[in-house]
Design a protein around this motif. Structure first.
Motif, mmCIF file in Angstrom:
data_model
loop_
_atom_site.group_PDB
_atom_site.id
_atom_site.type_symbol
_atom_site.label_atom_id
_atom_site.label_comp_id
_atom_site.label_asym_id
_atom_site.label_seq_id
_atom_site.Cartn_x
_atom_site.Cartn_y
_atom_site.Cartn_z
ATOM 1 N N LEU A 141 6.103 -17.368 57.446
ATOM 2 C CA LEU A 141 5.161 -16.695 58.331
ATOM 3 C C LEU A 141 4.085 -17.681 58.784
ATOM 4 N N ARG A 142 3.829 -17.715 60.069
ATOM 5 C CA ARG A 142 2.713 -18.511 60.580
ATOM 6 C C ARG A 142 1.455 -17.652 60.450
ATOM 7 N N SER A 143 0.850 -17.763 59.310
ATOM 8 C CA SER A 143 -0.265 -16.878 58.992
ATOM 9 C C SER A 143 -1.553 -17.411 59.611
ATOM 10 N N ASP A 144 -2.382 -16.533 60.144
ATOM 11 C CA ASP A 144 -3.643 -17.056 60.682
ATOM 12 C C ASP A 144 -4.851 -16.650 59.834
ATOM 13 N N VAL A 145 -4.568 -16.249 58.607
ATOM 14 C CA VAL A 145 -5.663 -16.024 57.652
ATOM 15 C C VAL A 145 -5.346 -16.823 56.380
ATOM 16 N N VAL A 146 -6.326 -17.030 55.535
ATOM 17 C CA VAL A 146 -6.060 -17.685 54.254
ATOM 18 C C VAL A 146 -6.277 -16.721 53.093
ATOM 19 N N GLN A 147 -6.848 -15.582 53.392
ATOM 20 C CA GLN A 147 -7.003 -14.550 52.361
ATOM 21 C C GLN A 147 -7.065 -13.185 53.031
ATOM 22 N N PHE A 148 -6.887 -12.157 52.225
ATOM 23 C CA PHE A 148 -6.907 -10.800 52.755
ATOM 24 C C PHE A 148 -7.383 -9.893 51.627
ATOM 25 N N THR A 149 -8.086 -8.835 52.005
ATOM 26 C CA THR A 149 -8.639 -7.942 50.985
ATOM 27 C C THR A 149 -7.922 -6.596 51.021
ATOM 28 N N VAL A 150 -7.528 -6.134 49.853
ATOM 29 C CA VAL A 150 -6.939 -4.802 49.739
ATOM 30 C C VAL A 150 -7.837 -3.945 48.855
ATOM 31 N N ARG A 151 -7.662 -2.658 48.989
ATOM 32 C CA ARG A 151 -8.387 -1.738 48.127
ATOM 33 C C ARG A 151 -7.386 -1.164 47.125
ATOM 34 N N ASP A 152 -7.755 -1.200 45.861
ATOM 35 C CA ASP A 152 -6.864 -0.732 44.806
ATOM 36 C C ASP A 152 -7.571 0.362 44.020
ATOM 37 N N LEU A 153 -6.836 1.418 43.712
ATOM 38 C CA LEU A 153 -7.459 2.568 43.042
ATOM 39 C C LEU A 153 -7.978 2.218 41.649
ATOM 40 N N LEU A 154 -7.393 1.204 41.013
ATOM 41 C CA LEU A 154 -7.853 0.823 39.679
ATOM 42 C C LEU A 154 -8.678 -0.463 39.681
ATOM 43 N N HIS A 155 -8.431 -1.342 40.649
ATOM 44 C CA HIS A 155 -9.105 -2.650 40.651
ATOM 45 C C HIS A 155 -10.207 -2.749 41.701
ATOM 46 N N GLY A 156 -10.380 -1.725 42.502
ATOM 47 C CA GLY A 156 -11.389 -1.794 43.555
ATOM 48 C C GLY A 156 -10.949 -2.750 44.662
ATOM 49 N N GLU A 157 -11.910 -3.406 45.300
ATOM 50 C CA GLU A 157 -11.557 -4.361 46.348
ATOM 51 C C GLU A 157 -11.031 -5.628 45.703
ATOM 52 N N TYR A 158 -9.893 -6.070 46.186
ATOM 53 C CA TYR A 158 -9.278 -7.272 45.628
ATOM 54 C C TYR A 158 -8.931 -8.216 46.781
ATOM 55 N N THR A 159 -9.448 -9.425 46.711
ATOM 56 C CA THR A 159 -9.184 -10.426 47.737
ATOM 57 C C THR A 159 -8.275 -11.493 47.155
ATOM 58 N N GLY A 160 -7.183 -11.781 47.842
ATOM 59 C CA GLY A 160 -6.250 -12.781 47.324
ATOM 60 C C GLY A 160 -5.732 -13.677 48.428
#
Ligand SMILES: [Zn+2]
Length: 305
Positions: A141-160
């Motif tokens: 994938l030609r990605s144009d971001v280096v990280q992305f944030t998801v919301r997790d019901l147990l972990h809260g906001e998680y950026t990876g």
């Protein structure tokens, strides 16, 4: 309302950790009024008879699912469509790197550990043609971001990390992150409950979902079951499948009676702080906020009552 799902790889019998995650996926789905699907993730490896054994064991602990279990290998048209979309948007490129090439490649200072260093991202066409003659390409994938944030019901906001991850492997098989996103989209899955060892892959998958105009699912990455040494539970840890537990066993010279599926479900539900008597009672009491956040350590043989 959409669907939740449980998606085992048919590589062998499910163990107690797998069954516990399946129970959680069912509880999360049913408690939010969602349907519940089973998906057999068989792109990578499938051992003869494993799918049947897994479905049998999930049913034995009382889980029910909507429709029949779907196999990834029956979805090649869906992967091809998604691939066409990414290709048309200029979001794919060929990568010829071996594992060793990647580990030995020079890295820009900002490249996070484990991320693809971008070696093949802008290969000149002549070099690309030459490399094609040497080995088949994977598609990244030609990605144009280096990280992305998801919301997790147990972990809260998680950026990876999101790197130029593999979409199609160089043997032509859709890569895990890509297949999961396509499967979830085509199946109407909008809730993903799985082991927290997969949390770090959620940002890549969520980002890819946005590129495919798919909704980003609600995530819940749940704690794993560990053995007495604090390692992730595995088959070699002894009697950890319904099959193993269905006969009398001798552990360290002590004989243990057979343990049936109802007792296994009871133990697993109680390990989650839920009433073990029935799935209906557990569903009634289910509250994600009250779930244990630590792994469950299985440090003694499971016994009957
Ligand atoms: Zn490469």
């Amino acid at each position: 309302m959409g669907y939740g799902r449980y998606a085992p790889s048919p590589s062998g019998e499910l163990h107690l950790g797998n069954l516990r995650t399946a129970l959680l996926a069912w509880l999360f789905a049913r408690s939010t009024g969602r349907g519940f699907l089973l998906r057999i993730e068989d792109l990578d490896r499938a051992r003869a008879g494993a799918e049947e054994a897994q479905l049998r064991d999930l049913a034995a602990i009382g889980l029910t699912w909507d429709g029949v279990a779907k196999r990834q290998t029956d979805r090649s048209a869906g992967y091809a469509d998604a691939l066409d979309r990414l290709r048309a948007a200029g979001l794919l490129y060929e990568c010829f790197c071996t594992r060793r090439d990647i580990s030995e490649a020079p890295r820009a200072p900002h490249t996070p550990p484990g991320a693809y260093p971008g070696t093949c991202r802008d290969l000149p066409p002549t070099e690309r043609d030459a490399r094609r003659a040497e080995r088949p390409a994977a598609l990244r994938l030609r990605s144009d971001v280096v990280q992305f944030t998801v919301r997790d019901l147990l972990h809260g906001e998680y950026t990876g990390v999101v790197d130029d991850f593999v979409i199609v492997r160089n043997d032509g098989v859709p890569a895990y992150n890509f297949a999961v996103v396509v499967d979830d989209r085509l199946q109407g899955v909008d809730q993903v409950v799985r082991g927290d060892d997969l949390l770090s892959s959620a940002p890549r998958q969520a980002y890819l979902a946005t590129l495919l105009d798919a909704p980003v699912p609600e995530y819940a990455h749940v704690p794993l079951v560990l053995n007495a040494d604090g390692k992730r539970l595995a088959k070699r840890d002894g009697a950890v499948t319904l099959g193993d537990l269905s006969t009398t066993r001798v552990v360290d010279g002590v004989e243990y009676d057979a343990v049936g599926p109802d007792r296994v479900r009871e133990v697993l539900l109680e390990s989650l702080g839920l009433p073990g008597g029935s799935l209906a009672a557990a569903l009634e009491a289910f509250d994600p906020a009250a779930l244990p956040r630590e792994p469950w350590i299985l440090d003694s043989p499971l016994t009957g009552v």
